[in-house]
Design a protein around this motif. Structure first.
Motif, PDB file in Angstrom:
ATOM      1  N   ILE A 159     -31.895 -49.713 -86.798  1.00 17.00           N
ATOM      2  CA  ILE A 159     -30.620 -50.225 -86.484  1.00 17.00           C
ATOM      3  C   ILE A 159     -29.764 -48.975 -87.059  1.00 17.00           C
ATOM      4  CG2 ILE A 159     -28.795 -52.183 -86.427  1.00 17.00           C
ATOM      5  CD1 ILE A 159     -31.667 -52.857 -85.018  1.00 17.00           C
ATOM      6  N   LEU A 160     -28.960 -48.567 -86.274  1.00 14.92           N
ATOM      7  CA  LEU A 160     -27.780 -47.423 -86.677  1.00 14.92           C
ATOM      8  C   LEU A 160     -26.597 -47.506 -86.870  1.00 14.92           C
ATOM      9  CD1 LEU A 160     -29.386 -45.009 -83.865  1.00 14.92           C
ATOM     10  CD2 LEU A 160     -30.114 -44.990 -86.374  1.00 14.92           C
ATOM     11  N   ARG A 161     -25.901 -48.447 -86.095  1.00 11.29           N
ATOM     12  CA  ARG A 161     -24.455 -48.884 -86.275  1.00 11.29           C
ATOM     13  C   ARG A 161     -24.112 -50.165 -85.637  1.00 11.29           C
ATOM     14  NH1 ARG A 161     -22.538 -43.300 -83.619  1.00 11.29           N
ATOM     15  NH2 ARG A 161     -23.152 -43.807 -81.622  1.00 11.29           N
ATOM     16  N   SER A 162     -23.252 -50.684 -86.163  1.00  9.84           N
ATOM     17  CA  SER A 162     -22.447 -51.798 -85.202  1.00  9.84           C
ATOM     18  C   SER A 162     -21.418 -51.157 -84.257  1.00  9.84           C
ATOM     19  CB  SER A 162     -22.093 -52.957 -86.439  1.00  9.84           C
ATOM     20  OG  SER A 162     -21.260 -52.494 -87.087  1.00  9.84           O
TER      21      SER A 162
END
Lengths: 151, 151
Positions: free
Chosen positions: B117-120
């Motif tokens: 999960i890299l970013r929101s």
DNA sequence: CTCCTTGCAAAATATTTGCAAGTAG
DNA sequence: CTACTTGCAAATATTTTGCAAGGAG
């Protein structure tokens, strides 16, 4: 300016029933075309246009969601429970977040040029396992990527 | 699987300079075609393909952002400060949020089927003042709307 | 000079729509 | 029966791409 709604659209056709039924079986958030390929196995003469029209109707009547998520192609979801999504930046696939993060409060938000702020949306980006297995260094993906297509 | 990058792409042509310059003047987050219409006033012979190619290059080289936001048409932003956006559900126009809300933490997030999960991303939806003036009851918009086109 | 870049046109992709025929209620 | 729906095909809309000519360094 314009009227609210068009035609009644209430008849339950075989096409509509099968589209909804197959979408409900899926947790993959398919595109219109992906769903068309699936439905076509049961209704070989159905057309892509019919799939689009029914997905529009089902969305407007609140039976499914059109996923308003980044990416070129719209995706659809029969799970109407409020939930968040992760999107794979390589292939565009989408998965559900089962432990939702708190949405930001919008009641105090004021934005110039906007009469109403209606809601927030939180989504996540990542690399799915399938794509990760193809990448030498998945962590580098966040730096060097084209939206929807990692190099 | 595939290589990182293609061509060097380093020459500063007049087209590229004007595209970047005009985008930097705008706070409207234009689509490729909207920017093309503007740039065309200065470079009448430029083609839409050139605008697309340069927007791609400028995005990949980190000079502008391709807005990964809901909606059918991609939009571009020369403001590289991290910031959030509101999108008008009627017309698709986008405005900046100047008082950003806190982004959810992603470090504890685990999603089945996702390796990273890299970013929101947080974005908002609303009705812009222009569209609100056309709607009898803007508050109803959130219930009855087509993505990108309120009835 | 080299080869990156452009203009132009055609192709690719995604979605919508007109219309006559079909069918749910 | 009525008029909502469908299949089909054509039309839109957005973005990408092949190629020969042009131009930046």
């Amino acid at each position: 300016m314009s009227e609210l709604h068009h035609q009644p659209q209430t008849r339950m056709t075989q096409q509509r029933a099968v589209i909804l039924e197959e979408l409900r079986k899926l947790k993959t958030h398919p595109t219109a075309d992906e769903l068309y390929q699936i439905v076509r196995q049961r209704l070989p003469r159905i057309s892509l246009g019919t799939v689009y029209r029914n997905l529009l109707f089902l969305t407007e009547s609140g039976q499914i969601s059109k996923l308003e998520i980044a990416g070129n192609t719209n995706r659809f979801d029969a799970n109407m429970e409020p939930h968040q999504h992760v999107r794979c930046i390589c292939c565009g696939s989408i998965a559900d977040i089962h432990t939702p993060v708190r949405e930001p409060a919008i009641d105090k938000l004021r934005v110039q040029g906007f009469a109403r702020i209606l809601r927030s949306r939180v989504e996540f980006e990542g690399v799915c396992e399938q794509c990760a297995s193809h990448l030498a260094n998945p962590d580098a993906a966040v730096v060097y990527y084209h939206p929807d297509k990692v190099v």
